[in-house]
Motif scaffolding. Structure first.
Motif, PDB file in Angstrom:
ATOM      1  N   GLY A 147      17.730  11.080   6.162  1.00 15.10           N
ATOM      2  CA  GLY A 147      17.361   9.670   6.109  1.00 15.10           C
ATOM      3  C   GLY A 147      15.935   9.485   5.656  1.00 15.10           C
ATOM      4  N   GLY A 148      15.099   8.956   6.534  1.00 12.86           N
ATOM      5  CA  GLY A 148      13.708   8.709   6.197  1.00 12.86           C
ATOM      6  C   GLY A 148      12.997   7.955   7.305  1.00 12.86           C
ATOM      7  N   ARG A 149      13.468   6.765   7.588  1.00 11.70           N
ATOM      8  CA  ARG A 149      12.833   5.883   8.565  1.00 11.70           C
ATOM      9  C   ARG A 149      12.635   6.564   9.919  1.00 11.70           C
ATOM     10  NH1 ARG A 149      14.870   2.003  12.353  1.00 11.70           N
ATOM     11  NH2 ARG A 149      16.983   2.640  11.787  1.00 11.70           N
ATOM     12  N   LEU A 150      13.659   7.245  10.406  1.00  9.34           N
ATOM     13  CA  LEU A 150      13.611   7.860  11.728  1.00  9.34           C
ATOM     14  C   LEU A 150      13.521   9.383  11.671  1.00  9.34           C
ATOM     15  CD1 LEU A 150      16.301   5.596  13.422  1.00  9.34           C
ATOM     16  CD2 LEU A 150      13.824   5.492  13.733  1.00  9.34           C
ATOM     17  N   ASP A 151      13.246   9.922  10.488  1.00 10.03           N
ATOM     18  CA  ASP A 151      13.142  11.369  10.350  1.00 10.03           C
ATOM     19  C   ASP A 151      11.856  11.864  11.006  1.00 10.03           C
ATOM     20  OD1 ASP A 151      14.278  13.813   8.874  1.00 10.03           O
ATOM     21  OD2 ASP A 151      12.167  13.819   8.293  1.00 10.03           O
ATOM     22  N   SER A 152      11.908  13.049  11.586  1.00 12.14           N
ATOM     23  CA  SER A 152      10.749  13.601  12.299  1.00 12.14           C
ATOM     24  C   SER A 152       9.518  13.752  11.417  1.00 12.14           C
ATOM     25  CB  SER A 152      11.105  14.970  12.894  1.00 12.14           C
ATOM     26  OG  SER A 152      12.156  14.855  13.811  1.00 12.14           O
ATOM     27  N   THR A 153       9.718  13.908  10.112  1.00 11.31           N
ATOM     28  CA  THR A 153       8.575  14.051   9.199  1.00 11.31           C
ATOM     29  C   THR A 153       7.853  12.732   8.967  1.00 11.31           C
ATOM     30  OG1 THR A 153       9.910  13.639   7.206  1.00 11.31           O
ATOM     31  CG2 THR A 153       9.725  15.937   7.957  1.00 11.31           C
ATOM     32  N   ASN A 154       8.462  11.611   9.385  1.00 11.07           N
ATOM     33  CA  ASN A 154       7.944  10.298   8.988  1.00 11.07           C
ATOM     34  C   ASN A 154       6.773   9.811   9.845  1.00 11.07           C
ATOM     35  OD1 ASN A 154       8.013   8.206   7.119  1.00 11.07           O
ATOM     36  ND2 ASN A 154       9.254   6.905   8.434  1.00 11.07           N
ATOM     37  N   ILE A 155       5.982  10.768  10.331  1.00 12.92           N
ATOM     38  CA  ILE A 155       4.743  10.401  11.014  1.00 12.92           C
ATOM     39  C   ILE A 155       3.533  10.621  10.101  1.00 12.92           C
ATOM     40  CG2 ILE A 155       5.673  10.821  13.320  1.00 12.92           C
ATOM     41  CD1 ILE A 155       4.206  13.520  13.324  1.00 12.92           C
ATOM     42  N   ILE A 156       3.774  11.108   8.895  1.00 18.19           N
ATOM     43  CA  ILE A 156       2.671  11.320   7.946  1.00 18.19           C
ATOM     44  C   ILE A 156       2.405  10.053   7.146  1.00 18.19           C
ATOM     45  CG2 ILE A 156       3.032  13.820   7.692  1.00 18.19           C
ATOM     46  CD1 ILE A 156       4.491  13.265   5.069  1.00 18.19           C
ATOM     47  N   VAL A 157       1.172   9.937   6.665  1.00 20.66           N
ATOM     48  CA  VAL A 157       0.823   8.905   5.686  1.00 20.66           C
ATOM     49  C   VAL A 157       0.439   9.654   4.413  1.00 20.66           C
ATOM     50  CG1 VAL A 157      -0.672   6.980   5.095  1.00 20.66           C
ATOM     51  CG2 VAL A 157       0.016   7.329   7.479  1.00 20.66           C
ATOM     52  N   PRO A 158       1.372   9.765   3.455  1.00 20.32           N
ATOM     53  CA  PRO A 158       1.152  10.617   2.286  1.00 20.32           C
ATOM     54  C   PRO A 158       0.287   9.957   1.215  1.00 20.32           C
ATOM     55  CG  PRO A 158       3.283   9.570   2.128  1.00 20.32           C
ATOM     56  CD  PRO A 158       2.697   9.119   3.436  1.00 20.32           C
ATOM     57  N   GLY A 187      12.401   3.898   4.416  1.00 20.53           N
ATOM     58  CA  GLY A 187      11.535   3.923   5.586  1.00 20.53           C
ATOM     59  C   GLY A 187      10.316   4.812   5.424  1.00 20.53           C
ATOM     60  N   ILE A 188      10.299   5.660   4.387  1.00 19.70           N
ATOM     61  CA  ILE A 188       9.109   6.512   4.166  1.00 19.70           C
ATOM     62  C   ILE A 188       8.022   5.764   3.399  1.00 19.70           C
ATOM     63  CG2 ILE A 188      10.540   8.606   4.179  1.00 19.70           C
ATOM     64  CD1 ILE A 188       9.805   8.875   1.129  1.00 19.70           C
ATOM     65  N   ILE A 189       8.327   4.584   2.877  1.00 19.79           N
ATOM     66  CA  ILE A 189       7.316   3.816   2.137  1.00 19.79           C
ATOM     67  C   ILE A 189       6.256   3.327   3.123  1.00 19.79           C
ATOM     68  CG2 ILE A 189       6.876   1.813   0.671  1.00 19.79           C
ATOM     69  CD1 ILE A 189       9.780   2.002  -0.306  1.00 19.79           C
ATOM     70  N   GLY A 192       0.426   0.431   1.248  1.00 21.34           N
ATOM     71  CA  GLY A 192      -0.561   0.776   0.230  1.00 21.34           C
ATOM     72  C   GLY A 192      -0.375   2.119  -0.441  1.00 21.34           C
ATOM     73  N   VAL A 193       0.679   2.851  -0.076  1.00 19.98           N
ATOM     74  CA  VAL A 193       0.931   4.178  -0.668  1.00 19.98           C
ATOM     75  C   VAL A 193       1.918   4.029  -1.819  1.00 19.98           C
ATOM     76  CG1 VAL A 193       1.864   6.497  -0.255  1.00 19.98           C
ATOM     77  CG2 VAL A 193       0.484   5.371   1.516  1.00 19.98           C
ATOM     78  N   PRO A 194       1.559   4.482  -3.035  1.00 23.45           N
ATOM     79  CA  PRO A 194       2.483   4.338  -4.166  1.00 23.45           C
ATOM     80  C   PRO A 194       3.793   5.072  -3.930  1.00 23.45           C
ATOM     81  CG  PRO A 194       0.635   5.776  -4.749  1.00 23.45           C
ATOM     82  CD  PRO A 194       0.307   5.156  -3.427  1.00 23.45           C
ATOM     83  N   VAL A 195       4.886   4.496  -4.445  1.00 18.40           N
ATOM     84  CA  VAL A 195       6.202   5.118  -4.294  1.00 18.40           C
ATOM     85  C   VAL A 195       6.842   5.272  -5.666  1.00 18.40           C
ATOM     86  CG1 VAL A 195       7.283   2.866  -3.825  1.00 18.40           C
ATOM     87  CG2 VAL A 195       8.469   4.954  -3.177  1.00 18.40           C
ATOM     88  N   VAL A 196       7.462   6.407  -5.871  1.00 19.45           N
ATOM     89  CA  VAL A 196       8.182   6.709  -7.110  1.00 19.45           C
ATOM     90  C   VAL A 196       9.655   6.879  -6.776  1.00 19.45           C
ATOM     91  CG1 VAL A 196       8.518   8.403  -8.965  1.00 19.45           C
ATOM     92  CG2 VAL A 196       6.193   7.809  -8.214  1.00 19.45           C
ATOM     93  N   VAL A 197      10.520   6.276  -7.585  1.00 22.71           N
ATOM     94  CA  VAL A 197      11.962   6.445  -7.453  1.00 22.71           C
ATOM     95  C   VAL A 197      12.452   7.167  -8.708  1.00 22.71           C
ATOM     96  CG1 VAL A 197      14.190   5.298  -7.171  1.00 22.71           C
ATOM     97  CG2 VAL A 197      12.148   4.341  -6.064  1.00 22.71           C
ATOM     98  N   SER A 198      13.083   8.320  -8.533  1.00 25.13           N
ATOM     99  CA  SER A 198      13.487   9.131  -9.693  1.00 25.13           C
ATOM    100  C   SER A 198      14.596   8.476 -10.502  1.00 25.13           C
ATOM    101  CB  SER A 198      13.948  10.520  -9.240  1.00 25.13           C
ATOM    102  OG  SER A 198      12.918  11.211  -8.583  1.00 25.13           O
ATOM    103  N   GLU A 199      15.547   7.854  -9.807  1.00 26.82           N
ATOM    104  CA  GLU A 199      16.765   7.382 -10.472  1.00 26.82           C
ATOM    105  C   GLU A 199      17.054   5.932 -10.087  1.00 26.82           C
ATOM    106  OE1 GLU A 199      21.492   8.665 -10.588  1.00 26.82           O
ATOM    107  OE2 GLU A 199      20.002  10.063  -9.782  1.00 26.82           O
ATOM    108  N   ALA A 212       8.698  -2.146  -1.082  1.00 27.99           N
ATOM    109  CA  ALA A 212       7.397  -1.775  -1.653  1.00 27.99           C
ATOM    110  C   ALA A 212       6.482  -2.992  -1.694  1.00 27.99           C
ATOM    111  CB  ALA A 212       7.573  -1.191  -3.045  1.00 27.99           C
ATOM    112  N   SER A 213       7.037  -4.143  -2.057  1.00 29.92           N
ATOM    113  CA  SER A 213       6.256  -5.380  -2.103  1.00 29.92           C
ATOM    114  C   SER A 213       5.757  -5.767  -0.714  1.00 29.92           C
ATOM    115  CB  SER A 213       7.114  -6.505  -2.690  1.00 29.92           C
ATOM    116  OG  SER A 213       6.404  -7.726  -2.683  1.00 29.92           O
ATOM    117  N   GLN A 214       6.629  -5.638   0.271  1.00 29.65           N
ATOM    118  CA  GLN A 214       6.247  -5.957   1.651  1.00 29.65           C
ATOM    119  C   GLN A 214       5.112  -5.065   2.139  1.00 29.65           C
ATOM    120  OE1 GLN A 214       9.802  -5.637   4.007  1.00 29.65           O
ATOM    121  NE2 GLN A 214      10.699  -7.533   3.224  1.00 29.65           N
ATOM    122  N   LYS A 215       5.128  -3.805   1.711  1.00 31.19           N
ATOM    123  CA  LYS A 215       4.103  -2.849   2.135  1.00 31.19           C
ATOM    124  C   LYS A 215       2.893  -2.835   1.195  1.00 31.19           C
ATOM    125  CE  LYS A 215       6.363  -1.144   5.693  1.00 31.19           C
ATOM    126  NZ  LYS A 215       6.933   0.175   5.796  1.00 31.19           N
TER     127      LYS A 215
END
Length: 403
Positions: A147-158, A187-189, A192-199, A212-215
């Motif tokens: 997933g993303g939103r609730l994934d354990s890795t989602n405490i970082i600000v990349p 949920g990983i967005i 202010g952090v740029p996001v790229v979508v591959s597809e 992305a707009s909300q964030k």
């Protein structure tokens, strides 16, 4: 505890999603946040790139790490699941975390882990973040587990977030439509952090753009940009989409000096630099033997299309699955003119081979059931002629037993 005893404790005492499924999935980040606090918040001590998606996120992570290594940086890489060795999940510049470090981390934190009943994934993420901070990496590439939103890795600000694509996988946890799954991945967005979508996908583009707009985050859809695609040593034409996402992601990464030569060499040296296994990996010639970890409708569609482009006399397919997949969809996609060797991966979630064979017959897929992945693979090799093509896949765990 010795290393093996440490791993046995980690695997046995605490549930692991890849092995046990839904019971291991936690629907909140409290444990990850509390464990990070216990570890003195290591996730705040290194820069990172966060990568989510249904397919291609592992390959994309390894490509990013390889290019950054070629540019001279000390690069942490956290991915899951592993194929052969737990330590594949946590690497710095392609070198796996030492057994000593794994043992030490568990020994020091065992009381906390037991007291708070952390999941396998929660403790492993904590281990990775602590190791990267301790080793003072310049940047870490972090793959989302689920997933993303609730994934354990989602405490970082990349520095940058990358979402490869969205497919119908883990629908019992993430939702039964592309839109619902996209909301989880998005949920990983971060603000202010740029996001790229591959597809770009019609069902999900609006969701990513809206969040992305909300964030107040800039968003790039890589496949809509005029990006020159560099060649990579990761075989399979389906990697082109991943490469575009990686290149767009690197362009959004500020504060790092990455030249064209680093990109060129990095993308051609992914396997050597990072040790990636199981992505259209060639195991033999005459007959051609290929394995791939694709395990859902979208991923297998790309692999099957790649197989169609090969030249061979007869197709042999060693396939096995886990029991939470929509097999009707997957089996309907498989070529009916192949010879099948049905197997069951050696994990609790493995789909029993007799059941698989019966389901496959409903779709006119002909073959026999074998007691193990290795037995099925050996039978396939003994029957395949030198101009034939032999494929092994259907599950990460099937591939893990033969690479």
């Amino acid at each position: 505890m010795k290393y093996k005893e440490t791993l046995d404790w980690m695997f046995a005492q605490l549930p692991m999603y890849q092995q046990k499924g839904k019971i291991a999935y936690k629907d909140k980040l409290d444990n990850s946040i509390n464990f990070a606090l216990h570890l003195n918040n290591p996730e705040k001590k290194f820069k990172s790139i966060h990568v989510a998606g249904t397919n291609g996120k592992g390959s994309s992570c390894h490509m990013l790490a390889s290019v950054l290594q070629e540019a001279g940086y000390k690069v942490g890489l956290y991915t899951s699941p592993h194929l052969k060795d737990f330590r594949e999940r946590i690497k710095i510049n392609g070198k796996k975390i030492s057994k000593k470090n794994v043992k030490r981390f568990i020994a020091i934190n065992k009381f906390f882990l037991e007291e708070h009943a952390l999941s396998f994934f929660e403790m492993t993420v904590g281990m990775a973040f602590h190791y990267f901070a301790e080793q003072k990496v310049d940047i870490a590439v972090i793959e989302v587990g689920l997933g993303g939103r609730l994934d354990s890795t989602n405490i970082i600000v990349p520095e940058v977030s990358l979402i490869t694509n969205i497919g119908l996988d883990h629908i019992h946890l993430l939702g039964d439509t592309l839109e619902k799954i996209a909301l989880e991945k998005a949920g990983i967005i971060k603000k202010g952090v740029p996001v790229v979508v591959s597809e770009t996908q019609a069902e999900t583009k609006g969701i990513f753009s809206m969040l992305a707009s909300q964030k107040k985050s800039s968003i790039v859809f890589a496949d809509q940009k005029d990006i020159v695609v560099y060649p990579t040593d990761l075989l399979g034409k389906y990697q082109t989409k991943n490469v575009k996402g990686v290149l767009a992601c690197l362009k959004e990464l500020t504060g790092f000096k990455i030249k064209k030569k680093h990109i060129t060499k990095g993308l051609l040296s992914v396997v050597k630099n990072t040790g990636l296994l199981g992505r259209w990996q060639q195991l033999g010639q005459e007959p051609t033997i290929i394995c791939d970890t694709a395990h859902n409708k979208e991923g297998l569609a790309l692999v099957l299309n790649q197989i169609k482009q090969q030249s061979f006399d007869k197709l042999h397919m060693v396939v096995g699955f886990v029991n939470d997949k929509k097999l009707d969809v997957i089996l309907s996609m498989l070529p009916k003119d192949a010879m099948y060797y049905f197997v069951c991966p050696n994990v609790p979630r493995g789909l029993q081979v007799k059941k698989l064979r019966q389901l496959a017959r409903d779709f006119d897929l002909n073959g026999e059931a074998y007691k193990s992945v290795l037995e099925g693979f050996q039978f396939a090799k003994s029957r395949a002629k030198k101009n034939d093509f032999l494929y092994i896949g259907g599950s990460t765990f099937v591939v893990a037993e033969i690479v």
